[in-house]
Write a protein that holds these residues in place. Sequence first.
Motif, PDB file in Angstrom:
ATOM      1  N   VAL A   1      28.525  47.744  34.820  1.00  9.92           N
ATOM      2  CA  VAL A   1      28.059  46.493  34.239  1.00  9.92           C
ATOM      3  C   VAL A   1      29.092  45.413  34.534  1.00  9.92           C
ATOM      4  N   GLY A   2      28.626  44.279  35.010  1.00  6.31           N
ATOM      5  CA  GLY A   2      29.523  43.180  35.355  1.00  6.31           C
ATOM      6  C   GLY A   2      29.964  43.194  36.806  1.00  6.31           C
ATOM      7  N   VAL A   3      29.680  44.316  37.498  1.00  3.04           N
ATOM      8  CA  VAL A   3      30.012  44.396  38.926  1.00  3.04           C
ATOM      9  C   VAL A   3      28.708  44.449  39.719  1.00  3.04           C
ATOM     10  N   GLU A   4      28.082  45.643  39.758  1.00  2.00           N
ATOM     11  CA  GLU A   4      26.787  45.752  40.440  1.00  2.00           C
ATOM     12  C   GLU A   4      25.612  45.566  39.490  1.00  2.00           C
TER      13      GLU A   4
ATOM     14  N   GLU B   1      27.185  41.804  48.750  1.00  2.12           N
ATOM     15  CA  GLU B   1      28.542  41.296  48.969  1.00  2.12           C
ATOM     16  C   GLU B   1      29.561  42.442  48.988  1.00  2.12           C
ATOM     17  N   ILE B   2      29.455  43.333  47.998  1.00  3.74           N
ATOM     18  CA  ILE B   2      30.446  44.405  47.830  1.00  3.74           C
ATOM     19  C   ILE B   2      30.399  45.399  48.994  1.00  3.74           C
ATOM     20  N   TYR B   3      29.173  45.724  49.444  1.00  6.27           N
ATOM     21  CA  TYR B   3      29.010  46.758  50.471  1.00  6.27           C
ATOM     22  C   TYR B   3      28.580  46.162  51.812  1.00  6.27           C
ATOM     23  N   ARG B   4      29.093  44.995  52.078  1.00  4.88           N
ATOM     24  CA  ARG B   4      28.764  44.284  53.316  1.00  4.88           C
ATOM     25  C   ARG B   4      29.025  45.142  54.548  1.00  4.88           C
TER      26      ARG B   4
END
Length: 643
Positions: free
Chosen positions: A614-617, A631-634
């Motif tokens: 929660v708060g990230v993905e 964005e995170i797993y570009r």
Amino acid sequence: MKFEQTVPKIVRSTAQRYPETSAQLSRTKTGSYTEVNYHDFYQSALDFAGGLLELGIKRGDKIGLIADNRKEWEQADIGLLTIGAVDVPRGCDSTEKDLLYILSFAECGTVIAENSAQVKKILNIREGLPALKMLIAFDPVAEEERQLAAAKGIAFHQFTDVLLSGNEWRKRNIDVVEEELEKGQWDDLATIIFTSGTTGTPKGVMISHGNFITQLDDVTERIFLNPGERALCVLPVWHVFQREVEYVIISQAATLCYSKPIGSILLADLQKLDPYLLPAVPRVFEAVYDGIWRKMRKVGGISFLLFRFFVAEAELWCAIDRKLRRKVARFGPDYLGFWWPVLVLPWLLLYPIKLLGNLLVFRKIKAMVGKNFRAGIAGGGAFPEVIDKFFWAVGIKIVEGYGLTETSPIIGVRPIACPVMRTVGTPLRGIQVRVVDADGIILGKGCKGSLQVKGGSVMKGYYKRPELTASVMTADGWLDTGDLAVLTLDNEIQLRGRKKDTIVLMGGENIEPLPIEQKINTSPYIAASIVTGTNEKGEDQRYLGALILPSKEEIEGYARENGISFASFEELAESEPIRELLKTEVGELVTAKNGFKSFEKINRIEIITKPFEVGVELSAKQELMRYRVNEIYRNKIAKLFQT
């Protein structure tokens, strides 16, 4: 049923009729529970209202409310609404960046914070909050924070002190608070709820008292409680789903029981409090489902075989029963005159086996949720079909609801008494829905298109963003939900995905990723999946790929059973045997026999190993924020589409 004009007036009415009935139950640090009855709950709200008036709060003032679900939250909410103030809520997981944007944009002069951690966040961003003059904290705050607040020109008060001073102020100013309560009107602004930001910058949704109350007339018939019956509250109350649920509970003089969506705490509270209702996001019910299957796989042997047999048999019997009793979505003639003679014999023959399954297996599962459990309400996200069918088969009622922050939020919910499978029920009384195509042409029953809503629960608009309000509202007052849906012959709503999530391949094929992800996630080896058809630059591709989050416990168990050595889970997840296992699982699930088209096949997968947070993905209501995943797993997404 006739309801009052404002939320505090509903609380007053309930307190007058059921003063000694328990309104709130809260867990203490020792594991026991404290109780507040409706008389004391209402008086606390009035005392807080008096304290705010004494501190100079006026009708229309915006008050930040940064806290998680707890008894003081509802007391503060009703108190400030009593004098016509407007709350701007958010949870404790909010970042300083989030709070800076929300509190400054709403020009909050006062902020109510849960604890020292939230007070520190607000003091850290003080320079960006020129309107801020006062802080109130629920939990005791250290002298250091008090002095820092004073140094930054902010008056500080403890919630309990405001209650006490408000009580004294009311004695000196007889009936002033009650007169302010009486001034409240249906169309008065109650709250500005900023959306969770699953698509980017949060938008401030303006919701009136009437928006909230419109839904109560029909919802209290579909989701019914008797005075004093308990409902377990586990979701963030700043989110509109939990907030409206709490108003539904209060309007029926039932009891708010505060818990958390954490497995051990939730299961313990289900046993100790024995609630009648559990409103929750689908991920909570998914966790219960996964826990049951994980436990049975560990037991193994004949017990697991019997469990699988009885579940399969019960699901088959329930499918036949739904068909014969018209508890399935209908899009055309159902020819029951033909189906009854064909299905009545297997329906009768399978019933004793189902009863045996109840006796040997399912009653133990049902005992996990308590003897009084009436239903769970799944809202705030898509409810997977496999989990829906499982709980129906074992005899635990979970009804799915649907809505948006912009609709305050409930548009429809399956009635507990007569649910229709894979729908979210008909629209509530006072709410109209229609399905339109890309050109705005109204479509008939059974045709997929954009779902639009009109009625008393639709928001007043986005705060200080008239251009955004205009972009989602038609000229004749219909709100575009952004969801794809189909209406059944009986006017139930069946959701078919989000327009913003629709994948368009280079060949022009339109694909909804959610049904594919839900099917992939039925694998015991897969904890989550994200299907995509665009590369890291956002460009449409020729085929689909998927990011796969393996189930740590199941994958490590598989490795041990098959003699695969590993030093860490991350190393194991990327190993060739596990990659092949996961590719096989995905390939066998996303096939034509499971209803998928050839272009919906997953051509490539990439492995990720960090659980979603929660708060990230995930948003606060545990909804996947796809733009954050992108964005995170570009780099992982780039590999999916490398030639």
